[in-house]
Scaffold this motif. Sequence first.
Motif, PDB file in Angstrom:
ATOM      1  N   SER A 278     -79.506  19.481  -6.177  1.00  0.00           N
ATOM      2  CA  SER A 278     -81.044  19.819  -6.514  1.00  0.00           C
ATOM      3  C   SER A 278     -81.446  18.318  -6.304  1.00  0.00           C
ATOM      4  CB  SER A 278     -81.291  20.037  -7.815  1.00  0.00           C
ATOM      5  OG  SER A 278     -81.041  19.235  -8.823  1.00  0.00           O
ATOM      6  N   TYR A 279     -82.781  18.279  -5.964  1.00  0.00           N
ATOM      7  CA  TYR A 279     -83.478  16.837  -5.971  1.00  0.00           C
ATOM      8  C   TYR A 279     -83.164  16.108  -6.938  1.00  0.00           C
ATOM      9  CZ  TYR A 279     -85.443  17.651  -1.232  1.00  0.00           C
ATOM     10  OH  TYR A 279     -85.493  17.782  -0.012  1.00  0.00           O
ATOM     11  N   PHE A 280     -83.291  16.465  -8.379  1.00  0.00           N
ATOM     12  CA  PHE A 280     -83.010  15.861  -9.583  1.00  0.00           C
ATOM     13  C   PHE A 280     -81.528  15.384  -9.642  1.00  0.00           C
ATOM     14  CE2 PHE A 280     -81.585  15.662 -14.072  1.00  0.00           C
ATOM     15  CZ  PHE A 280     -82.574  14.580 -14.634  1.00  0.00           C
ATOM     16  N   SER A 294     -85.186  16.003 -20.896  1.00  0.00           N
ATOM     17  CA  SER A 294     -86.106  16.482 -20.134  1.00  0.00           C
ATOM     18  C   SER A 294     -85.605  15.598 -18.888  1.00  0.00           C
ATOM     19  CB  SER A 294     -87.244  16.412 -20.249  1.00  0.00           C
ATOM     20  OG  SER A 294     -87.804  15.280 -20.378  1.00  0.00           O
ATOM     21  N   HIS A 295     -85.756  15.980 -17.715  1.00  0.00           N
ATOM     22  CA  HIS A 295     -85.771  15.273 -16.355  1.00  0.00           C
ATOM     23  C   HIS A 295     -86.489  14.034 -16.589  1.00  0.00           C
ATOM     24  CE1 HIS A 295     -83.372  18.476 -14.802  1.00  0.00           C
ATOM     25  NE2 HIS A 295     -84.087  19.041 -14.183  1.00  0.00           N
ATOM     26  N   GLU A 296     -87.845  14.143 -16.756  1.00  0.00           N
ATOM     27  CA  GLU A 296     -88.522  12.635 -17.062  1.00  0.00           C
ATOM     28  C   GLU A 296     -88.067  11.844 -17.868  1.00  0.00           C
ATOM     29  OE1 GLU A 296     -91.362  16.252 -15.867  1.00  0.00           O
ATOM     30  OE2 GLU A 296     -89.541  16.018 -17.195  1.00  0.00           O
ATOM     31  N   LYS A 316     -92.409  12.497  -9.463  1.00  0.00           N
ATOM     32  CA  LYS A 316     -92.809  14.163  -9.482  1.00  0.00           C
ATOM     33  C   LYS A 316     -93.642  14.446  -8.226  1.00  0.00           C
ATOM     34  CE  LYS A 316     -93.732  16.065 -13.649  1.00  0.00           C
ATOM     35  NZ  LYS A 316     -94.700  16.281 -14.669  1.00  0.00           N
ATOM     36  N   GLY A 319     -91.446  15.341  -5.801  1.00  0.00           N
ATOM     37  CA  GLY A 319     -90.375  16.213  -5.904  1.00  0.00           C
ATOM     38  C   GLY A 319     -89.007  15.994  -6.558  1.00  0.00           C
ATOM     39  N   SER A 322     -87.520  17.845  -9.558  1.00  0.00           N
ATOM     40  CA  SER A 322     -87.418  19.280  -9.528  1.00  0.00           C
ATOM     41  C   SER A 322     -85.817  19.694  -9.327  1.00  0.00           C
ATOM     42  CB  SER A 322     -88.276  19.768  -8.248  1.00  0.00           C
ATOM     43  OG  SER A 322     -87.484  19.595  -6.887  1.00  0.00           O
ATOM     44  N   ASN A 323     -85.906  20.946  -9.706  1.00  0.00           N
ATOM     45  CA  ASN A 323     -84.378  21.732  -9.577  1.00  0.00           C
ATOM     46  C   ASN A 323     -84.450  22.171  -8.026  1.00  0.00           C
ATOM     47  OD1 ASN A 323     -83.169  21.121 -12.016  1.00  0.00           O
ATOM     48  ND2 ASN A 323     -84.783  22.705 -12.978  1.00  0.00           N
ATOM     49  N   ASP A 324     -85.065  22.058  -7.240  1.00  0.00           N
ATOM     50  CA  ASP A 324     -85.314  22.726  -6.022  1.00  0.00           C
ATOM     51  C   ASP A 324     -83.937  22.012  -5.012  1.00  0.00           C
ATOM     52  OD1 ASP A 324     -87.629  23.874  -6.445  1.00  0.00           O
ATOM     53  OD2 ASP A 324     -88.886  22.306  -5.357  1.00  0.00           O
ATOM     54  N   ARG A 344     -93.951  14.986   1.835  1.00  0.00           N
ATOM     55  CA  ARG A 344     -94.870  14.823   0.698  1.00  0.00           C
ATOM     56  C   ARG A 344     -95.966  13.811   0.843  1.00  0.00           C
ATOM     57  NH1 ARG A 344     -93.805  18.611  -3.821  1.00  0.00           N
ATOM     58  NH2 ARG A 344     -91.499  19.213  -3.527  1.00  0.00           N
TER      59      ARG A 344
END
Length: 441
Positions: A278-280, A294-296, A316, A319, A322-324, A344
């Motif tokens: 994922s991007y994260f 959290s991701h943040e 953010k 992106g 994100s979990n994308d 983006r």
Amino acid sequence: MKNILLFGAGKSATSLIEYLLTNAPRQKWHITVADHDIMLIKSKTGKSYYVTPAALDIRDQAARQKLIQETDLVISLLPPALHITVAKDCLEFGKNLLTASYIDPEVRKLEKDIEKAGLLFMYEMGLDPGIDHMSAMKLIHSIEKKGGQISAFRSYCGGLISPESNDNPWQYKISWNARNIVLAGNSGAVYREKGKVKEVSYQQLFDQSKTIQIPSLGKLAYYPNRDSLGYMSAYKLEDIPTFMRATLRYPDFCEGWSTLLKLGLTDDTTKLQTDNLSYFDWTCQQFKPDPRLSHEENIAQHLSISAKSKIIRQLKFLGLLSNDPVHLGEQTNANVLQHVVETRLGMQSSDKDMIVMTHEIEFERRGMTTKLHSYMVALGDDNIHTAMAKTVGLPLGIMAKLLLQQKVSLTGLQIPIMPDIYNPVLKELEEYNIRFEESFE
């Protein structure tokens, strides 16, 4: 009829193509535009009688050389690494060459052969490098002609988004080659400040908190650009204590980009498989996230910043939290980041970009110390007719006209630092509202 061959129809080619086509009937030119994307060419040339679109794989030697043999002048807006291929063909077939890119070590090896052949290879004939050289040399020559002794030279240039289109936390949108943006500064920088050589590593480059005041725009951040010292001899300022060339950005961009660099996301050396990331996950390559946070919070903790900080908002926006799925196959981090910023930070149809260039020159004359400020702000019309395209393309077009009108007798491997070049080019650029204002203190 004179034939002009242009390699490359990308973002920076729009204004150049329009300039060449506008001048073609009166000057009796025919223009061939070669690019791998025939539809891209046609979108910029229309159905003009004076142009021939040519679909070309630049690696196709026979097709490439045939086009070069049939022309009177070659202009290259290809990626920098490909210029040497065109340059060698131009040397073989006796054709003059214009490009906006830096002189590189490979073409430098051809310098004696270019001179011997009586050809002109004019490099650095765009914006930065290009207009920066011409406008700076005009000032330097004027100061010296009046007896001024220069002690400090600083030159700044940036491709930015105009204030009216500045609507994201990065304060940036892409108006030129995205790969160049991703890799900008990766070789660090060197310049001279108060008699001392300063070297800045890539890791430190965007940590600069230095700013410069621009009339009507306020404060912009800057970071030193590549090897400033290499231009001291070209400008004949070898002995001055301070000499720096720098890139301008809005301050928020530098902060954000420094973070991407710290996270390792600009690296272009190692490939990784992205299909299961994922991007994260991709953003967190340097550490193991705590599943309780959290991701943040994970990113903030790793960077020792607040989870509500501007940096988190920037990540953010791209992106990156994100979990994308990334799902780009095997890629370097730089390639993934290029995809991200193109997606983006692309310009919308109504967006306008902005070029800002300024020179600061300190000199002494008749016992009095003076600081000269010269600045230029150019705005784009839309996301196609950008200020970047104007300022890169128009100097090339004007130079092509001077050459084909036989108003230039210069030969060899050159950059535009002589009056016979900068005076007519800067004068005509003013017709396109690309002009400098000066003030003294």
